[in-house]
Design a protein around this motif. Structure first.
Motif, PDB file in Angstrom:
ATOM      1  N   THR A 493       0.838  -1.206   0.000  1.00 27.29           N
ATOM      2  CA  THR A 493       0.000   0.000   0.000  1.00 27.29           C
ATOM      3  C   THR A 493       0.868   1.248   0.000  1.00 27.29           C
ATOM      4  O   THR A 493       2.080   1.181   0.199  1.00 27.29           O
ATOM      5  N   GLY A 494       0.214   2.384  -0.145  1.00 23.95           N
ATOM      6  CA  GLY A 494       0.883   3.661   0.005  1.00 23.95           C
ATOM      7  C   GLY A 494       0.923   4.079   1.468  1.00 23.95           C
ATOM      8  O   GLY A 494       0.645   3.284   2.379  1.00 23.95           O
ATOM      9  N   ALA A 495       1.225   5.358   1.675  1.00 25.71           N
ATOM     10  CA  ALA A 495       1.443   5.871   3.025  1.00 25.71           C
ATOM     11  C   ALA A 495       0.144   6.089   3.805  1.00 25.71           C
ATOM     12  O   ALA A 495       0.156   6.197   5.028  1.00 25.71           O
ATOM     13  N   HIS A 496      -0.975   6.129   3.063  1.00 23.55           N
ATOM     14  CA  HIS A 496      -2.182   6.564   3.763  1.00 23.55           C
ATOM     15  C   HIS A 496      -3.436   6.018   3.068  1.00 23.55           C
ATOM     16  O   HIS A 496      -4.216   6.778   2.504  1.00 23.55           O
ATOM     17  N   PRO A 497      -3.608   4.700   3.121  1.00 27.46           N
ATOM     18  CA  PRO A 497      -4.787   4.098   2.476  1.00 27.46           C
ATOM     19  C   PRO A 497      -6.003   4.170   3.404  1.00 27.46           C
ATOM     20  O   PRO A 497      -6.478   3.153   3.914  1.00 27.46           O
ATOM     21  N   GLU A 498      -6.539   5.345   3.577  1.00 21.06           N
ATOM     22  CA  GLU A 498      -7.506   5.604   4.654  1.00 21.06           C
ATOM     23  C   GLU A 498      -8.926   5.158   4.322  1.00 21.06           C
ATOM     24  O   GLU A 498      -9.677   4.743   5.199  1.00 21.06           O
ATOM     25  N   GLN A 513      -6.809 -14.527   2.468  1.00 17.23           N
ATOM     26  CA  GLN A 513      -7.211 -15.911   2.745  1.00 17.23           C
ATOM     27  C   GLN A 513      -6.592 -16.875   1.739  1.00 17.23           C
ATOM     28  O   GLN A 513      -6.389 -18.049   2.039  1.00 17.23           O
ATOM     29  N   GLN A 514      -6.302 -16.376   0.568  1.00 14.04           N
ATOM     30  CA  GLN A 514      -5.703 -17.234  -0.457  1.00 14.04           C
ATOM     31  C   GLN A 514      -4.176 -17.210  -0.400  1.00 14.04           C
ATOM     32  O   GLN A 514      -3.526 -17.690  -1.317  1.00 14.04           O
ATOM     33  N   GLY A 515      -3.639 -16.623   0.624  1.00 15.95           N
ATOM     34  CA  GLY A 515      -2.187 -16.632   0.788  1.00 15.95           C
ATOM     35  C   GLY A 515      -1.489 -15.381   0.291  1.00 15.95           C
ATOM     36  O   GLY A 515      -0.250 -15.337   0.243  1.00 15.95           O
ATOM     37  N   GLY A 516      -2.251 -14.369  -0.059  1.00  9.95           N
ATOM     38  CA  GLY A 516      -1.644 -13.109  -0.497  1.00  9.95           C
ATOM     39  C   GLY A 516      -0.936 -12.423   0.656  1.00  9.95           C
ATOM     40  O   GLY A 516      -1.321 -12.560   1.815  1.00  9.95           O
ATOM     41  N   ARG A 517       0.098 -11.699   0.325  1.00 10.52           N
ATOM     42  CA  ARG A 517       0.881 -11.009   1.351  1.00 10.52           C
ATOM     43  C   ARG A 517       0.687  -9.512   1.207  1.00 10.52           C
ATOM     44  O   ARG A 517       0.691  -8.975   0.105  1.00 10.52           O
ATOM     45  N   LEU A 518       0.543  -8.892   2.339  1.00 10.71           N
ATOM     46  CA  LEU A 518       0.179  -7.477   2.342  1.00 10.71           C
ATOM     47  C   LEU A 518       1.208  -6.671   3.123  1.00 10.71           C
ATOM     48  O   LEU A 518       1.529  -7.002   4.268  1.00 10.71           O
ATOM     49  N   MET A 519       1.699  -5.635   2.489  1.00 13.38           N
ATOM     50  CA  MET A 519       2.583  -4.687   3.175  1.00 13.38           C
ATOM     51  C   MET A 519       1.826  -3.373   3.325  1.00 13.38           C
ATOM     52  O   MET A 519       1.560  -2.687   2.337  1.00 13.38           O
ATOM     53  N   TYR A 520       1.473  -3.072   4.549  1.00 14.21           N
ATOM     54  CA  TYR A 520       0.763  -1.829   4.853  1.00 14.21           C
ATOM     55  C   TYR A 520       1.822  -0.797   5.226  1.00 14.21           C
ATOM     56  O   TYR A 520       2.378  -0.837   6.313  1.00 14.21           O
ATOM     57  N   MET A 521       2.095   0.125   4.307  1.00 17.63           N
ATOM     58  CA  MET A 521       3.248   1.004   4.427  1.00 17.63           C
ATOM     59  C   MET A 521       2.909   2.374   5.012  1.00 17.63           C
ATOM     60  O   MET A 521       3.644   3.348   4.799  1.00 17.63           O
ATOM     61  N   GLY A 522       1.816   2.455   5.734  1.00 17.28           N
ATOM     62  CA  GLY A 522       1.438   3.782   6.202  1.00 17.28           C
ATOM     63  C   GLY A 522       0.751   3.791   7.547  1.00 17.28           C
ATOM     64  O   GLY A 522       0.906   2.886   8.373  1.00 17.28           O
ATOM     65  N   GLY A 523      -0.009   4.864   7.734  1.00 17.61           N
ATOM     66  CA  GLY A 523      -0.755   5.052   8.962  1.00 17.61           C
ATOM     67  C   GLY A 523      -2.172   5.499   8.664  1.00 17.61           C
ATOM     68  O   GLY A 523      -2.480   5.926   7.546  1.00 17.61           O
ATOM     69  N   ASN A 524      -3.020   5.401   9.688  1.00 17.30           N
ATOM     70  CA  ASN A 524      -4.435   5.792   9.572  1.00 17.30           C
ATOM     71  C   ASN A 524      -5.065   5.133   8.341  1.00 17.30           C
ATOM     72  O   ASN A 524      -5.867   5.728   7.639  1.00 17.30           O
ATOM     73  N   GLY A 525      -4.690   3.889   8.135  1.00 12.92           N
ATOM     74  CA  GLY A 525      -5.221   3.164   6.979  1.00 12.92           C
ATOM     75  C   GLY A 525      -6.466   2.385   7.341  1.00 12.92           C
ATOM     76  O   GLY A 525      -6.748   2.129   8.517  1.00 12.92           O
ATOM     77  N   SER A 703       2.705   4.049  10.281  1.00 10.58           N
ATOM     78  CA  SER A 703       3.087   5.463  10.260  1.00 10.58           C
ATOM     79  C   SER A 703       3.059   6.006   8.842  1.00 10.58           C
ATOM     80  O   SER A 703       3.592   5.377   7.911  1.00 10.58           O
ATOM     81  N   ILE A 704       2.510   7.188   8.712  1.00  5.30           N
ATOM     82  CA  ILE A 704       2.467   7.821   7.395  1.00  5.30           C
ATOM     83  C   ILE A 704       3.862   8.224   6.929  1.00  5.30           C
ATOM     84  O   ILE A 704       4.154   8.234   5.733  1.00  5.30           O
ATOM     85  N   THR A 705       4.745   8.552   7.849  1.00  2.00           N
ATOM     86  CA  THR A 705       6.046   9.087   7.419  1.00  2.00           C
ATOM     87  C   THR A 705       7.103   8.011   7.160  1.00  2.00           C
ATOM     88  O   THR A 705       8.246   8.353   6.839  1.00  2.00           O
TER      89      THR A 705
END
Lengths: 744, 102
Positions: A493-498, A513-525, A703-705
């Motif tokens: 994701t980006g910095a702020h997928p709110e 659920q199908q095994g996908g991997r998620l990188m949440y790269m921000g805050g207040n998402g 974190s957004i930053t």
């Protein structure tokens, strides 16, 4: 700046598709256009700077630049109909003015343009008037008592062709709250509107000008409910019928017109129940699904008793579609790689504009292993923000004297470009709808380090590290659901997928659920639920129900989206906290300075060894171009009560946030002095990792930053290294083992 | 709402030597008060060239009004902030600006 300004008709396009660019030039000029692939647009101090490369030179040459016209303000328009050949008739309706004193007339209903016609409206003092014209002479009857803002009134206009009189009256629906502002006036005009008006459109919320630009004028701020035209002189009994639900009203003679705005709330149609098959349309985003005259607080959902929500709320500052003329078009080559692109326009004196858009992979095309998910729903929400201009609390919130940047001063002086979902309308009500069919500054490069500009830092970093990736978007995810994510080993994701629609959220859950991997790269998402218009995907809706960090309150009875009927608000309040999706959820916001993370013992867990390979430091991210640290702006934390998986590793936690960080409202059920970053117990960002079933995993920064630290020291830093370690492992086909659950 | 005291003038000297991370609590309280301004006619800092030039300006009385800029330009944001501090101090207090501060 902004001598050239434009937008594309689509934000997300596939190779082979045609995209249309609509451009305004402040003065006559001819401009050229190149297609550039954008790597980064962040030009703030310490940021990578503007990086782009020409993908296709001269996609347009010597385009004639013209000044485009934008029509703002909402209304509802119905086709012409025959009023009556009776000698007497009356309009009855309910109104709730929300900005009665507004420096100009406001028209509540009207027929006709500059020539013959009639208008019911409020004058600049907030006094109700009836005005009619035969094209040559204009006559007006004005009541002597101003209406009270935000109070409902029953209004009656009786037109008597026999004696040439007009009687106008207002009756407060609640005399106590409306200061008992009854008023009535009668005037003999000599002639009243007759069948000569039958060929004119019926307009609610404005008046037609009879011209093209503007087509409408004197926009009304306020609500209208149940406008009804009766073929006789209405009395108090008739007026009282407005308090009964639409199907139960009793009139001496059937109405000539009876507009029921409770019908089709989730559409753009309005219906006249007096005449079969008769309908009109709303234009430029009047609000639907809001309480009307008959709302009694017994229901909160417009679907339960639509008749309680039979109001349209008009505003003078709305914009659905700028409808600028197309300046040039481009059909994208079939082999154009996915990425962030811009049409770079250059004028004769060096004037420049970049109209950004996302090139997604074609449907069914081979996917890369990495997808970067651009938060287009969030860009829509921020769109053209004015809150730093309009909201006096912003200086206290930021901890600095206000500094207005060129993009803000431009927007502040060009209100015709419409508002964001962070703004309030001129009557003080929060904005529920946003459109991307207009110049949208949250899509700009070299702008505020937020939204797309901020997310471009991740593209820069991915390119710097040599990763091969696709760029996808929220719009694509909403449209295609899980199909949009299929084939990717990792979604970043980006910095702020709110802002997330239900469909987006469900697709991401299915991907995991199908095994996908998620990188949440921000805050207040994953914070607010939003809704897309079912037929116009360029429109988004948002109801900020109940709680959450927000700049205006959604009033009672307005918590359900008109586009979908879904309950609005934070996903946490809806019952699916972001902790269930990414292990963490919003805990605080602050915009003065950023901080750093300190590693925790869990970072030494063998499960997390790959994340810290090559990272020996205890302190993570004590640097960066946004506030000086990787933990800042808006920060998230783990909470096992809200759904953080029990086996999640909290690898690092931020600390030393300032007094200008405050925990969000939903984190503190009551207020006390220790809700700031220096003193609060739960004011920090958590760096979290956990494995999912079927080989999946989640890594969240909180974190957004974080992204603003990636390029520090020529990309050689521990934030960059940790991120790179995770991307490489998550992109790898080798499954990630779900840990054995310890029973100790 | 906090009422600014004469002795608060002593805090002003720390404005340029501290950040929000290190600011004394009493200075934070003073600054919060100085920031409580209605938007109509508000004095603001305007960035006239991205990240390199600043001016002081005045917002209009209603939405959409242009900002009226003062003639002076500042190359550093910190200098514009200092100038704004003086303006806000004068707006919100009847206490004199300390003579030894500039």
């Amino acid at each position: 700046m902004y001598e050239i300004l434009g937008y594309a008709d689509e934000w997300t396009v596939a190779p082979g598709q045609t995209i249309n660019f609509k451009v305004n030039c402040e003065y006559p000029m001819a401009f050229d256009a190149d297609l550039v692939r954008v790597r980064c647009g962040d030009v703030s101090r310490g940021a990578p700077g503007l990086k782009e490369s020409v993908a296709i030179p001269r996609i347009a040459e010597q385009v004639k630049g013209v000044k485009q016209y934008t029509e703002v303000g909402s209304r509802a328009v119905a086709p012409a109909f025959q009023e009556s050949h009776e000698a007497r008739r009356s309009w009855i309706l309910a109104i709730m003015p929300t900005l009665p004193q507004n420096d100009a007339d406001q028209i509540i209903l009207s027929r006709g343009g500059a020539g013959a016609g009639y208008r019911l409206g409020l004058d600049r003092d907030g006094c109700l008037f009836w005005e009619q014209s035969n094209g040559a002479d204009k006559q007006r009857l004005t009541l002597d008592t101003a209406v009270v803002a935000r109070q409902w009134y029953l209004v009656r206009v009786c037109l008597d062709r026999v004696d040439g009189s007009v009687t106008l009256g207002q009756t407060p629906a609640n005399p106590l709250l409306a200061s008992n502002t009854h008023a009535q006036g009668r005037q003999v005009f000599g002639a009243v509107p007759d069948a000569g008006y039958d060929g004119l459109d019926m307009v609610f919320g404005a008046a037609a000008t009879g011209a093209n630009r503007p087509a409408y004028e004197h926009h009304y701020n306020g609500r209208v409910d149940s406008p009804t035209l009766l073929p006789y002189l209405a009395d108090d009994v008739d007026l009282a019928q407005l308090r009964a639900e639409a199907g139960a009203r009793l009139y001496a003679t059937p109405p000539l017109a009876a507009w029921d705005f409770a019908q089709g709330i989730d559409t753009d149609d309005i219906f006249d129940t007096a005449r079969a098959w008769s309908k009109g349309r709303i234009e430029n985003l009047p609000v639907r699904g809001v309480p009307g005259l008959r709302w009694d607080s017994t229901v909160m959902n417009w679907q339960d008793k639509p008749d309680h929500f039979a109001a349209l709320h008009f505003h003078d500052d709305t914009l659905e579609d700028a409808k600028w003329e197309t300046s040039f078009s481009l059909t994208l080559p079939d082999d154009l790689p996915s990425g962030l692109y811009a049409a770079r326009l250059t004028g004769p004196a060096g004037e420049q504009e970049r109209i950004t858009f996302i090139v997604r992979p074609k449907r069914g095309a081979e996917r890369k292993k990495i997808a970067f998910l651009m938060s287009t729903a969030t860009y829509m929400a921020y769109s053209n923000s004015h809150y730093r201009f309009d909201e006096e609390g912003m200086e206290m919130k930021s901890g600095h004297f206000m500094v207005l940047y060129p993009w803000e001063t431009y927007l502040g002086e060009h209100r015709e470009l419409g508002l964001s979902m962070y703004d309030t309308h001129s009557d003080g009500y929060g904005v529920y709808y946003a459109s991307r069919r207009r110049p949208v500054f949250s899509m700009h490069l070299q702008c505020r380090t937020w939204s797309l500009n901020s997310d471009s830092r991740f593209l820069d970093w991915l390119d710097e590290k040599g990763f091969d990736y696709d760029v996808i978007s929220d719009d694509m995810l909403h449209e295609e659901g899980l199909e949009a994510l299929k084939g990717y080993n990792v979604v970043m994701t980006g910095a702020h997928p709110e802002y997330w629609t239900t469909r987006m959220w469900q697709a991401m859950v299915a991907y995991q659920q199908q095994g996908g991997r998620l990188m949440y790269m921000g805050g207040n998402g994953f914070y607010w639920r939003c809704a897309y218009h079912p037929a116009k995907p360029w429109l988004m809706e948002l109801r900020r129900t109940e709680t959450g960090a927000r700049y205006s309150e959604t009033p009672a009875g307005e918590g359900y989206h008109s586009y979908t009927g879904e309950y609005g608000g934070t996903w946490r309040r809806i019952g699916v906290a972001p902790q269930t999706l990414v292990g963490i959820g919003t805990t605080a916001t602050g915009f003065d300075a950023s901080s750093y993370y300190r590693r925790r013992p869990e970072s030494l867990d063998p499960r997390a060894a790959f994340i810290f390979e090559g990272v020996d430091e205890e302190i993570i991210g004590d640097f960066g171009s946004s506030g000086g640290g990787a933990a800042g702006d808006e920060i998230d934390r783990a909470d096992f009560r809200l759904g953080t998986p029990a086996h999640a590793l909290i690898l690092a936690r931020s600390e030393k946030h300032t007094r200008y960080y405050n925990v969000v409202p939903e984190e503190t059920t009551y207020h006390h002095p220790t809700i700031n970053g220096e003193e609060a117990k739960y004011c920090y960002a958590d760096l979290v990792y956990y494995e999912c079933l079927n080989g999946g995993a989640v890594f969240s920064t909180g974190s957004i930053t974080w992204g603003a630290s990636l390029c520090w020291d020529s990309y050689q830093n521990n934030v960059s290294r940790i991120t790179e370690n995770v991307v490489r492992r998550f992109a790898d086909d080798a499954p990630i083992e779900f840990p054995a659950i310890s029973r100790e | 709402m906090y009422e600014i005291q004469a002795e608060d003038a002593e805090l002003l000297k720390y404005f340029r030597t501290t950040t929000t991370k290190t600011r004394p609590l009493k200075l934070n309280r003073l600054l919060n008060r100085l920031r409580m301004e209605p938007m109509a006619g508000k004095r603001v800092i305007v960035c006239t060239k991205p990240y390199s030039e600043y001016a002081l300006g005045t917002l209009g009385q209603k939405r959409g009004d242009p900002i009226v800029l003062d003639p002076e330009r500042y190359a550093k944001l910190a200098d514009a902030e200092w100038a704004m501090l003086k303006i806000r101090w004068a707006l919100h207090t009847h206490h004199p600006w300390p003579a030894d501060l500039d």
